[in-house]
Motif scaffolding. Structure first.
Motif, PDB file in Angstrom:
ATOM      1  N   GLY A   1     -17.906 -10.460   4.426  1.00 14.63           N
ATOM      2  CA  GLY A   1     -17.689  -9.908   3.097  1.00 14.63           C
ATOM      3  C   GLY A   1     -16.853  -8.647   3.139  1.00 14.63           C
ATOM      4  N   PHE A   2     -17.010  -7.843   4.200  1.00 12.29           N
ATOM      5  CA  PHE A   2     -16.215  -6.617   4.326  1.00 12.29           C
ATOM      6  C   PHE A   2     -14.770  -6.944   4.692  1.00 12.29           C
ATOM      7  N   SER A   3     -14.578  -7.872   5.634  1.00 13.34           N
ATOM      8  CA  SER A   3     -13.217  -8.209   6.053  1.00 13.34           C
ATOM      9  C   SER A   3     -12.447  -8.940   4.952  1.00 13.34           C
ATOM     10  N   ALA A   4     -13.174  -9.707   4.115  1.00  7.49           N
ATOM     11  CA  ALA A   4     -12.516 -10.430   3.024  1.00  7.49           C
ATOM     12  C   ALA A   4     -12.278  -9.554   1.804  1.00  7.49           C
ATOM     13  N   GLY A   5     -12.847  -8.362   1.798  1.00  6.90           N
ATOM     14  CA  GLY A   5     -12.658  -7.457   0.678  1.00  6.90           C
ATOM     15  C   GLY A   5     -13.529  -7.757  -0.528  1.00  6.90           C
ATOM     16  N   THR A   6     -14.553  -8.596  -0.349  1.00  4.40           N
ATOM     17  CA  THR A   6     -15.426  -8.951  -1.474  1.00  4.40           C
ATOM     18  C   THR A   6     -16.616  -8.007  -1.613  1.00  4.40           C
ATOM     19  N   GLU A   7     -16.830  -7.149  -0.617  1.00  6.58           N
ATOM     20  CA  GLU A   7     -17.939  -6.189  -0.700  1.00  6.58           C
ATOM     21  C   GLU A   7     -17.525  -5.041  -1.606  1.00  6.58           C
ATOM     22  N   ARG A   8     -18.359  -4.773  -2.608  1.00  5.36           N
ATOM     23  CA  ARG A   8     -18.014  -3.739  -3.586  1.00  5.36           C
ATOM     24  C   ARG A   8     -18.116  -2.345  -2.978  1.00  5.36           C
ATOM     25  N   ASN A   9     -17.209  -1.469  -3.406  1.00  2.00           N
ATOM     26  CA  ASN A   9     -17.218  -0.055  -3.009  1.00  2.00           C
ATOM     27  C   ASN A   9     -17.190   0.127  -1.494  1.00  2.00           C
ATOM     28  N   PHE A  10     -16.449  -0.754  -0.816  1.00  2.00           N
ATOM     29  CA  PHE A  10     -16.328  -0.632   0.624  1.00  2.00           C
ATOM     30  C   PHE A  10     -15.079   0.163   0.966  1.00  2.00           C
ATOM     31  N   HIS A  11     -15.283   1.246   1.748  1.00  2.00           N
ATOM     32  CA  HIS A  11     -14.182   2.091   2.199  1.00  2.00           C
ATOM     33  C   HIS A  11     -14.399   2.360   3.683  1.00  2.00           C
TER      34      HIS A  11
END
Length: 314
Positions: free
Chosen positions: A112-122
């Motif tokens: 989810g982090f690598s796909a960019g689907t995790e919200r508010n991930f920086h």
């Protein structure tokens, strides 16, 4: 395999080379890749390889130039017929320039982090990233626990229809999975408690809710694993008792058949001996054979009625 992820234009992109505040994802890395990352960020190779040991337990560790958190995350191992749920270590190494994750498998938790689907991930907000991984881990545990619950219900239904040992073996695998989950969740709970009690990671006000949610979800997963373990143990004992009872019923039926068949066997054995026909009843009668057969059948029927009435084989 090494992948580099950076934040650009309010989204996550994969980079060719590492940049400041990037995320370095190591998935089943080779020794050369481990040495490359260790040399680039001045880390000991043992720290980078720690999460590749499948027996590694959850813990936190820090040194002058890095901090490391090792978690136990859930995963599935499939064979031809069944699935086994187990846990594997996930290492999170924090340096001044990057966040490095190390895992022996490509896990759903990081996709989810690598796909960019995790919200508010920086990637640059290291504390938030760690808390989000903790929260995603607890959610994945809950998801797999629900799947274990559904599989146990399915095994119970199939056993009620067929009553075969296959369902018992399925329950045994599910119980084994719950043991792995329970150990992993309690190890992660110790890490969460240490993060709350100490200043191992900076806790910003906007990230506190994520850590609290991770703790709540982890506790819920521990309780759910405990309940499912108790249910599966009870089901296994019940299934074993049902199989044993079915065996007893089969043995009773065989015993009744043996007793009933013993009567004509004794009669036929007596007439089959090489004795004088003078002293043998009905030996010279043309109705001897059907009378003996009929008498044997009648005696067997009477014996069966007597056995069933007195409930000799309860």
């Amino acid at each position: 395999m090494i992948n580099f992820y950076i934040e650009r234009d309010h989204g996550i992109e994969q980079a060719v080379h590492p940049e400041p505040n990037c995320w370095v994802a190591l998935t089943d890395p080779t020794d050369a890749e481990v040495r490359e990352v260790a040399a680039r960020y001045e880390l000991p190779s043992e720290a980078v390889k720690a999460a590749l040991d499948l027996d590694e337990r959850s813990r936190v560790e820090h040194d002058d130039n890095y901090k490391m958190i090792i978690l136990n995350i859930p995963t599935r191992e499939s064979d031809n017929e069944n699935e086994l749920y187990t846990t594997i270590p996930l290492g999170i190494i924090l340096t001044e320039e990057a966040v490095i994750t190390v895992c022996s498998k490509d896990t759903h938790i990081l996709r989810g982090f690598s796909a960019g689907t995790e919200r508010n991930f920086h990637p640059g907000k290291q504390s938030r990233f760690v808390f989000q991984i903790l929260y995603a881990t607890a959610r994945r545990f809950l998801l797999y626990l629900r799947m274990v619950e559904k599989k146990s219900d399915s095994a119970e239904l199939k056993f009620g229809q067929h009553q075969k040992n296959k369902e018992l073996l399925e329950l045994m695998k599910l119980e084994k999975s719950l043991v792995y989950f329970t150990v992993g969740l309690r190890s992660n709970e110790a890490v969460l408690e240490k993060l709350v009690r100490t200043d191992f990671l900076k806790k910003y006000d906007e990230d506190a809710e994520i850590l609290e949610d991770a703790i709540v979800e982890n506790k819920q997963a521990i309780e759910m694993a405990r309940i499912n373990t108790d249910i599966l143990e009870s089901m296994s004992n019940t299934f074993a008792s049902v199989i044993s009872n079915n065996l007893n019923v089969a043995m009773k039926i065989l015993a009744i058949i043996t007793v009933v068949m013993a009567i004509p066997t004794m009669i036929f054995s007596a007439y089959g001996m090489n004795l004088s026909t003078v002293s043998m009843p009905l030996a010279n009668s043309p109705w001897g054979f059907p009378l003996i057969i009929g008498g044997s059948v009648a005696a067997s029927i009477v014996a069966m009625i007597v056995i069933l009435r007195i409930k000799l084989f309860k």
